[in-house]
Write an enzyme that holds these catalytic residues in place. Structure first.
Site, mmCIF file in Angstrom:
data_model
loop_
_atom_site.group_PDB
_atom_site.id
_atom_site.type_symbol
_atom_site.label_atom_id
_atom_site.label_comp_id
_atom_site.label_asym_id
_atom_site.label_seq_id
_atom_site.Cartn_x
_atom_site.Cartn_y
_atom_site.Cartn_z
ATOM 1 N N MET A 181 0.923 -1.137 -0.010
ATOM 2 C CA MET A 181 0.047 0.048 0.121
ATOM 3 C C MET A 181 0.846 1.041 0.161
ATOM 4 O O MET A 181 1.945 1.366 0.795
ATOM 5 C CB MET A 181 -0.825 -0.074 1.015
ATOM 6 C CG MET A 181 -2.092 -0.973 1.151
ATOM 7 S SD MET A 181 -2.639 -1.427 2.811
ATOM 8 C CE MET A 181 -1.428 -2.580 3.210
ATOM 9 N N SER A 182 0.718 2.217 -0.931
ATOM 10 C CA SER A 182 1.482 3.344 -1.022
ATOM 11 C C SER A 182 1.218 4.282 0.086
ATOM 12 O O SER A 182 2.218 5.134 0.101
ATOM 13 C CB SER A 182 1.331 3.891 -2.257
ATOM 14 O OG SER A 182 0.061 4.169 -2.813
ATOM 15 N N THR A 183 0.133 4.295 0.588
ATOM 16 C CA THR A 183 -0.137 5.226 1.722
ATOM 17 C C THR A 183 -0.514 4.542 2.927
ATOM 18 O O THR A 183 -1.167 3.784 2.949
ATOM 19 C CB THR A 183 -1.072 6.306 1.217
ATOM 20 O OG1 THR A 183 -2.276 5.741 1.233
ATOM 21 C CG2 THR A 183 -0.745 6.924 -0.269
#
Length: 591
Positions: free
Chosen positions: A11-13
Site C-alpha cells: 500500500m503506497s499510503t
C-alpha cells in the site's frame, strides 16, 4: 509435499492501511490458499506499507526486495507461490523494468498469482496471451501512476506558490496556531504560544527534557496532543521545529520517503520566538547530550554530572547518597573505587565540595546568575550570543547532512549543489562571528578577577544555592550546571591529600592538560615535595586554556589554603603567568 504460498501486500499510503485495502488483500490470499491446497506462510507475510512501486523502491529496498533475495539464495523453494492482488502491486515502473521484475520471479520457479482475476503465471506454462496480458496491465499501471504523480505534483506546486506568497496551503499547522476564519492566514493560540515560549526559555536556561516534562505535567498544563500528558519525545520535536521561527519546509515523497523540496519558506507561519533563543536552546541541548543527561533530582542534586573525573585514575566521579544518620550524607567518589576496580580514592562530602567550588572558582561568575550587575549583564549577553551562534552552526551542519541525504534519496543534484554552497557560505559567516564573540568574551574574562569582599558574602551566595529544593532553586542550579558545561573542559577531583596520592594525581593532571600547563604541574610538584603542603584539592581546566587548582581548608569548605591560577595574557607584559593565591592578605604573584 504441500507447496508454500507467500502473501505480498503493498500500500503506497498509510491511509490505505486505515481503510479496507489491507484486510481485502489478506482475505483474498487466505481464500486462494485454502481453495488450492497451499500452505500460507503466515509468519513470512510480506508487507510494504507506505512504499511506492512507481520507482521500484519496494523491489529494491522493501519486503519484496528481501523476498527476491531469498528466492535467489534458495531460501524460498522452487514451486512456491507468490500471491498478489494484481500486478500493479508488484510494480508501477516503466514497462521494461516492470516486465524484467515479472520475468525474474517466474523464471526463478515461483508461481505468480494475481488474486483479482485468479490468473497464475508459471515459468513453463505461461503463454503468449499471458505475456501480453501482463504487459498491458503493467503499462496501464505505470501510466496511471504517472498521471497521478503529474496531477498531484502540479497541485502541490500551485500550493507551494501560494505559500511563497504568504497564503496558507492547508489548515494543517503547528499546534500553537490555527487557520483564520477567512482561511487567509494563521492565528496564534495565545495560551499555547506562551507554553512553547516557556519550553524554549527553560531549555536555554539548562533544564532537560525530563525536568520540563515533569513540570508541565505537575502543573496540570494540558498537552497539545493526546490525553496522557506531556512526553519528552513531543518536547524534543517542538524544540527542533523551525516553525517557531516562522519557517515552513515543503516536502515531496521520493521512493516512499518524505524529503525536503526547495528552500524553507520564511514567514509562512507567525514567528513566536527569536532566532537567538531558538539557537541557545539547541546549543544547550547538545551540551546536555555531551554529558549529564537524565534526571537530576528535585533540586538538581549534582552540578558536576558528566564533568568530574578522578584525579588518580581518570574514572568518572559518581554521586553517592548514603542515606541519613551519623554515617550518612551525599558524597563524590571515584567510580572505579566504588566498584572495587583498583582505585583507592576516598570520598569528598558533596555539600563541602560544591561549596568550595562555587566559592572559589571565580570564572563561573556566580553573581551573574544570582544578581543583576552591569558585569553580569555583559557576561550573560556574550554567553547568550555565543551559545546561539554555536547552536546555529550545529543546525547548519545538520542541514548539510540532510542535504547530502536528499541526493542519496534521488534528489536533484543541481538543488543539492546550490543548497550546499549556500550552507557553506552561511557556515563561514557564523564561524567568523563566533570567533569575534569568543575573542570579546576572552578579553572580558581576562580582566583581573576580584575575590568576594568577605567570607560572609561567600557564605550568603552558597547558602542560597543549598537551600531546600524548590522550582526557583532548580532553575538557578540548572543554569549553573549549563554554564559549567560551556566553560569547563576538565574537572579533576583529588580528595586523598596524602603525599603519594598527590604525586599520582599530578602525573594524571599532566597527561590531561598537556605541555602548555607545565608551569602549573611544576608548582604542584613543588607543593608535593613538602609533606606539610600535601592536601586534597580539585583542578579545573577551562575551554579558554586557563587552569585553576584549589586547595580548600579541611575544617571549613569556605576557606582555602592556597589556589593556583594560570592563563594566557595574565602577566603585566601580556605573557602567560602563574599566580599562587594565598588566603586574604597573603597573595603573591610568580611570573
Amino acid at each position: 509435499m504441500t507447496p508454500r504460498a507467500y502473501s505480498y501486500l503493498r500500500m503506497s499510503t498509510d491511509d490505505q492501511l486505515k481503510g479496507d485495502s489491507r484486510r481485502r488483500q489478506l482475505e483474498a490470499s487466505r481464500a486462494y490458499a485454502e481453495q488450492n491446497g497451499l500452505e500460507l506462510a503466515d509468519n513470512a507475510q510480506l508487507e510494504d506499507i507506505g512504499i511506492s512501486a512507481f520507482k521500484g523502491a519496494n523491489a529494491r529496498d522493501g519486503a519484496l526486495g528481501q523476498f527476491l533475495a531469498a528466492v535467489k539464495a534458495g531460501s524460498v523453494e522452487r514451486g512456491s507461490y507468490l500471491l498478489v492482488e494484481s500486478l500493479d502491486r508488484l510494480s508501477r515502473e516503466e514497462i521494461l523494468p516492470a516486465h524484467t521484475l515479472f520475468l525474474s520471479i517466474v523464471q526463478a520457479g515461483i508461481n505468480l498469482v494475481t488474486l483479482a482475476d485468479n490468473r497464475v503465471y508459471r515459468a513453463k506454462t505461461t503463454n503468449l496471451v499471458d505475456m501480453i496480458t501482463s504487459l498491458v496491465i503493467m503499462e496501464r499501471a505505470h501510466e496511471e501512476s504517472k498521471t497521478k504523480s503529474l496531477r498531484v505534483g502540479a497541485a502541490w506546486k500551485n500550493k507551494r506558490k501560494m505559500a511563497a506568497e504568504g497564503r496558507p496551503m492547508t489548515a494543517r499547522c503547528p499546534a500553537w496556531l490555527r487557520l483564520s476564519t477567512d482561511r487567509q492566514s494563521y492565528e496564534l493560540i495565545p495560551e499555547r504560544v506562551e507554553i512553547v515560549r516557556q519550553i524554549f526559555s527553560d531549555s536555554a536556561a539548562g533544564l532537560g527534557m525530563y525536568s520540563i516534562t515533569t513540570r508541565l505535567n505537575r502543573a496540570g498544563v494540558a498537552a497539545f496532543e493526546g490525553k496522557n500528558g506531556w512526553h519528552r519525545s513531543y518536547l524534543a520535536k517542538t524544540l527542533e521545529n523551525r516553525a517557531v521561527l516562522g519557517q515552513f519546509q515543503p516536502h515531496v515523497k521520493v521512493d516512499g520517503k518524505r524529503v525536503p523540496e526547495g528552500d524553507p519558506i520564511e514567514g509562512y507561519y507567525p514567528a513566536i520566538i527569536s532566532d537567538e533563543l531558538f539557537y541557545q536552546a539547541q546549543h544547550l541541548r547538545s551540551q546536555r547530550k555531551r554529558g549529564g543527561a537524565g534526571r537530576k533530582g528535585p533540586g538538581y542534586t549534582n552540578l558536576f554530572t558528566g564533568l568530574a573525573r578522578c584525579a588518580y585514575c581518570h574514572s568518572t566521579v559518581a554521586y553517592e547518597n548514603k542515606g541519613s544518620g551519623t554515617r550518612g550524607g551525599t558524597y563524590l567518589v571515584c567510580g572505579n573505587a566504588q566498584r572495587g576496580r583498583g582505585c583507592s580514592a576516598t570520598r569528598w562530602r558533596y555539600q563541602d565540595f560544591e561549596a568550595s567550588f562555587l566559592a572559589f572558582v571565580q570564572e563561573l561568575d556566580l553573581e551573574s546568575i544570582l544578581n543583576a550587575t552591569e558585569d553580569a549583564e555583559t557576561r550573560k549577553r556574550l554567553e547568550g550570543e555565543i551559545s546561539a551562534l554555536r547552536g546555529e552552526l550545529s543546525s547548519v551542519s545538520d542541514l548539510m547532512e540532510k542535504t547530502y541525504a536528499v541526493l542519496s534519496a534521488g534528489g536533484s543534484p543541481e538543488f543539492v549543489a546550490a543548497k550546499l554552497n549556500e550552507l557553506t557560505a552561511r557556515q563561514a559567516v557564523l564561524r567568523e562571528r563566533l570567533a569575534s564573540r569568543e575573542s570579546e568574551q576572552l578579553a572580558f574574562n581576562g580582566r583581573d578577577l576580584r575575590f568576594y569582599t568577605s567570607r560572609e558574602e561567600i557564605k550568603e551566595l552558597v547558602k542560597r544555592l543549598q537551600m531546600p529544593p524548590s522550582d526557583e532553586l532548580y532553575k538557578l542550579r540548572a543554569q549553573i550546571a549549563s554554564r559549567l558545561k560551556i566553560l569547563v573542559e576538565t574537572l579533576l577531583i583529588a580528595p586523598q591529600g596524602a603525599l603519594p596520592a598527590m604525586q599520582r594525581s599530578i602525573e594524571e593532571l599532566q597527561k590531561i592538560i598537556g605541555e602548555e600547563h607545565d608551569d602549573v604541574v611544576a608548582h604542584m610538584q613543588r607543593l608535593a615535595a613538602h609533606p606539610d603542603q600535601s592536601r586534597r584539592y580539585f583542578a579545573v581546566g577551562f575551554r579558554d586554556a586557563a587552569v585553576r587548582a584549589v586547595f580548600p581548608a579541611y575544617d571549613d569548605p569556605l576557606r582555602f589554603d592556597q589556589q593556583i591560577v594560570a592563563g594566557q595574557g595574565s602577566s603585566d607584559h601580556g605573557e602567560r603567568s602563574i599566580e599562587v593565591v594565598e588566603p586574604p592578605d597573603r597573595r603573591t604573584r610568580i611570573a
